[in-house]
Enzyme design. Sequence first.
Site, mmCIF file in Angstrom:
data_model
loop_
_atom_site.group_PDB
_atom_site.id
_atom_site.type_symbol
_atom_site.label_atom_id
_atom_site.label_comp_id
_atom_site.label_asym_id
_atom_site.label_seq_id
_atom_site.Cartn_x
_atom_site.Cartn_y
_atom_site.Cartn_z
ATOM 1 N N CYS A 1 48.786 40.457 24.566
ATOM 2 C CA CYS A 1 48.653 40.583 26.025
ATOM 3 C C CYS A 1 50.057 40.804 26.576
ATOM 4 C CB CYS A 1 48.021 39.317 26.599
ATOM 5 S SG CYS A 1 49.081 37.881 26.436
ATOM 6 N N ARG B 1 42.083 35.949 25.549
ATOM 7 C CA ARG B 1 42.626 35.463 24.287
ATOM 8 C C ARG B 1 42.128 34.079 23.924
ATOM 9 N NH1 ARG B 1 45.867 33.522 23.308
ATOM 10 N NH2 ARG B 1 46.261 33.809 21.100
ATOM 11 N N ILE C 1 59.049 29.794 24.684
ATOM 12 C CA ILE C 1 57.684 29.803 24.136
ATOM 13 C C ILE C 1 57.204 31.234 23.907
ATOM 14 C CG2 ILE C 1 55.298 29.025 24.489
ATOM 15 C CD1 ILE C 1 57.288 26.726 24.245
ATOM 16 N N ASP D 1 54.102 28.349 31.710
ATOM 17 C CA ASP D 1 53.185 28.935 32.696
ATOM 18 C C ASP D 1 53.701 28.833 34.124
ATOM 19 O OD1 ASP D 1 50.127 27.968 30.971
ATOM 20 O OD2 ASP D 1 51.609 29.541 30.627
ATOM 21 N N ARG E 1 42.164 35.919 37.445
ATOM 22 C CA ARG E 1 41.869 35.272 36.164
ATOM 23 C C ARG E 1 42.230 33.795 36.189
ATOM 24 N NH1 ARG E 1 44.643 37.285 31.244
ATOM 25 N NH2 ARG E 1 43.505 35.455 30.530
ATOM 26 N N ASP F 1 48.060 32.850 13.379
ATOM 27 C CA ASP F 1 48.272 32.479 11.972
ATOM 28 C C ASP F 1 48.214 30.969 11.746
ATOM 29 O OD1 ASP F 1 50.690 32.757 13.602
ATOM 30 O OD2 ASP F 1 51.748 32.004 11.853
ATOM 31 N N ARG G 1 50.756 37.167 20.646
ATOM 32 C CA ARG G 1 49.791 36.062 20.558
ATOM 33 C C ARG G 1 49.161 35.915 19.161
ATOM 34 N NH1 ARG G 1 48.676 34.919 25.939
ATOM 35 N NH2 ARG G 1 48.206 32.816 25.224
ATOM 36 N N PRO G 2 49.948 35.632 18.140
ATOM 37 C CA PRO G 2 49.390 35.470 16.785
ATOM 38 C C PRO G 2 48.486 34.235 16.692
ATOM 39 C CG PRO G 2 51.652 34.723 16.844
ATOM 40 C CD PRO G 2 51.390 35.346 18.182
ATOM 41 N N LYS H 1 41.995 25.394 34.393
ATOM 42 C CA LYS H 1 41.459 26.505 33.587
ATOM 43 C C LYS H 1 41.706 26.213 32.101
ATOM 44 C CE LYS H 1 44.035 30.350 33.026
ATOM 45 N NZ LYS H 1 44.326 30.656 31.609
ATOM 46 N N ASN H 2 42.921 25.773 31.774
ATOM 47 C CA ASN H 2 43.290 25.635 30.364
ATOM 48 C C ASN H 2 42.737 24.378 29.708
ATOM 49 O OD1 ASN H 2 44.494 28.074 30.627
ATOM 50 N ND2 ASN H 2 46.595 27.309 30.583
HETATM 51 C C1 EPZ Z 1 48.001 28.147 25.781
HETATM 52 O O1 EPZ Z 1 47.979 29.375 25.094
HETATM 53 C C2 EPZ Z 1 47.702 28.484 27.238
HETATM 54 N N1 EPZ Z 1 46.392 29.117 27.350
HETATM 55 C C3 EPZ Z 1 48.772 29.425 27.783
HETATM 56 O O2 EPZ Z 1 48.485 29.621 29.175
HETATM 57 C C4 EPZ Z 1 50.132 28.746 27.650
HETATM 58 O O3 EPZ Z 1 51.131 29.624 28.097
HETATM 59 C C5 EPZ Z 1 50.376 28.371 26.179
HETATM 60 O O4 EPZ Z 1 49.294 27.542 25.698
HETATM 61 C C6 EPZ Z 1 51.682 27.607 25.991
HETATM 62 O O5 EPZ Z 1 51.649 26.429 26.750
HETATM 63 C C7 EPZ Z 1 45.285 28.339 27.308
HETATM 64 O O6 EPZ Z 1 45.359 27.140 27.125
HETATM 65 C C8 EPZ Z 1 43.966 29.044 27.497
HETATM 66 P P1 EPZ Z 1 50.293 28.568 21.996
HETATM 67 P P2 EPZ Z 1 48.030 29.370 23.472
HETATM 68 O O7 EPZ Z 1 49.435 28.748 20.793
HETATM 69 O O8 EPZ Z 1 47.428 28.146 22.933
HETATM 70 C C9 EPZ Z 1 53.058 30.868 18.965
HETATM 71 C C10 EPZ Z 1 48.059 30.835 31.125
HETATM 72 O O9 EPZ Z 1 48.862 31.478 31.826
HETATM 73 N N2 EPZ Z 1 51.920 30.827 18.044
HETATM 74 O O10 EPZ Z 1 50.621 27.182 22.434
HETATM 75 O O11 EPZ Z 1 47.513 30.679 23.006
HETATM 76 C C11 EPZ Z 1 52.772 31.733 20.180
HETATM 77 O O12 EPZ Z 1 53.037 33.095 19.897
HETATM 78 C C12 EPZ Z 1 48.129 30.940 29.618
HETATM 79 O O13 EPZ Z 1 47.179 30.067 31.577
HETATM 80 C C13 EPZ Z 1 52.099 31.270 16.743
HETATM 81 O O14 EPZ Z 1 53.189 31.699 16.356
HETATM 82 O O15 EPZ Z 1 49.600 29.328 23.214
HETATM 83 C C14 EPZ Z 1 53.725 31.168 21.190
HETATM 84 O O16 EPZ Z 1 54.997 31.709 20.974
HETATM 85 C C15 EPZ Z 1 49.114 32.010 29.173
HETATM 86 N N3 EPZ Z 1 51.035 31.230 15.886
HETATM 87 C C16 EPZ Z 1 53.749 29.672 20.869
HETATM 88 O O17 EPZ Z 1 53.269 29.572 19.529
HETATM 89 C C17 EPZ Z 1 49.815 30.730 16.278
HETATM 90 O O18 EPZ Z 1 48.885 30.691 15.435
HETATM 91 C C18 EPZ Z 1 52.870 28.825 21.770
HETATM 92 O O19 EPZ Z 1 51.599 29.431 21.820
HETATM 93 C C19 EPZ Z 1 49.662 30.276 17.590
HETATM 94 C C20 EPZ Z 1 50.734 30.333 18.463
#
Ligand code: EPZ
Length: 422
Positions: A117, A93, A331, A309, A401, A125, A122-123, A22-23
């Site tokens: 969520c 998201r 994370i 995950d 999902r 920035d 989920r920022p 999916k990801n």
């Molecule tokens: C991806 O989400 C995955 N989703 C998530 O899987 C997975 O948990 C996550 O990566 C971490 O491995 C998809 O790929 C569709 P991140 P993503 O940006 O990219 C912080 C599932 O269950 N952050 O790597 O949105 C954030 O808050 C889903 O399949 C910022 O601070 O996650 C988090 O603490 C859930 N600012 C950390 O980084 C930003 O601009 C990692 O988030 C972006 C992220």
Amino acid sequence: MDLFRIQGPVKLTGTVKVNGSKNASLPIIAATLLAPGKSIIKGTPRLSDIEVCCQLLESLGCKITKGDQGELNIDSANIDNPVGDYEIVRKMRASIAILGPLLARCRKAKVSMPGGCAIGDRPVDIHIRGLRKLGAQIHLENGYIVAEAPDGLTANSIFLGGPFGSTVLGTANIMMAATLAKGKTIIESAACEPEVTDLANCLNKMGAKITGIGSPRLVIEGVEQLNPVEYQIIPDRIEAGTFMVAAAITSGELTLENCKVNDMMAVVDVLRNIGVSVESKGDAAVVAGNGQLKTADLTTQPYPGFPTDLQAQFMALLSMSKGNSIITEKIFPDRFMHVAELNRMAANLRKEGPTVIVAGVDKLIAAPVMASDLRASAALVIAALAAEGTTIINRVYHIDRGYEKIEDRLNPLGANIIREKT
Ligand code: EPZ
């Protein structure tokens, strides 16, 4: 809303084929926006998240049909509406992954802020910071990210690390945008997840020039244009890990086909250390539990560390270990919606900030519980397979999902899961 009625305890045995990731699918579907024309994406799972992603691309002007093998035929020739509408984006998201490709293709994009969520706020920035470094003018307007680059994007050296390490979709967005930026972009502290590698390989097949793939430093030489592609998605390591835990918690034995054990070394390491046997056999893995689970001390980290995950699923598993385990979530520190629900099933979990102390119990006991987010819900299914009695899981749409008809995959292996409309 559907519910699951799950009878336990059961022992799972047999063979199951792991679906496409999916990801990996979601950003790769978004990447087709970069190349006007007809792309074919093969091996995407049949999930509600994929449906939403296709709806989003169709709202932009793409034409999408499904082939008889389930492949997605995406025609992105006409993007006449570069706007990611809130009504669609709020459902998923990962919709944020259209921002980079849309901006690079159309030189403007308006995408709704994804919102939070169950696992955190989920920022985005870092996504915005990275696109600004590529020369985009970005402002927020009524909950939308409005981005413009009238003269196109310009390469830059970009640090993408944040307070929780790298960002998966942030790396995807900036990498996709940089493929059409003028010059050579360097992304430092890039995410190294296999899904990011799969996206980079797909982009290179489209004509991009990306090196350092799989490392925290990506180098992207901008090109004039990208071409439509035919691409096969990698297996879903999180779904594979979920099935491995299901085999372990039921003291069963499963053969997982289409499973890349090399993408799951941290997961396999924990399984082996707690007494679960995992054997890699070509593109399959054989996983067997023996009823005597040892304890673990695990911390979720960016890849190649232990994946967040699979944190919930391993918490369900370790709740039946002999002794105390410790699980720390680095994370998404709030990703513990499953703790209270597992405790309703007689687990003995105590949350201390981003850490949960898991005091092993001899057995779990069936109870009515509530699904909350995708992976927490999978953990409840896993616990229900081992629990004594009939567990009712409400709000099963969370599971749909990320897991294609999970009852149809698990029942042939010995599970007893009935889906009921409520
Ligand atoms: C991806 O989400 C995955 N989703 C998530 O899987 C997975 O948990 C996550 O990566 C971490 O491995 C998809 O790929 C569709 P991140 P993503 O940006 O990219 C912080 C599932 O269950 N952050 O790597 O949105 C954030 O808050 C889903 O399949 C910022 O601070 O996650 C988090 O603490 C859930 N600012 C950390 O980084 C930003 O601009 C990692 O988030 C972006 C992220």
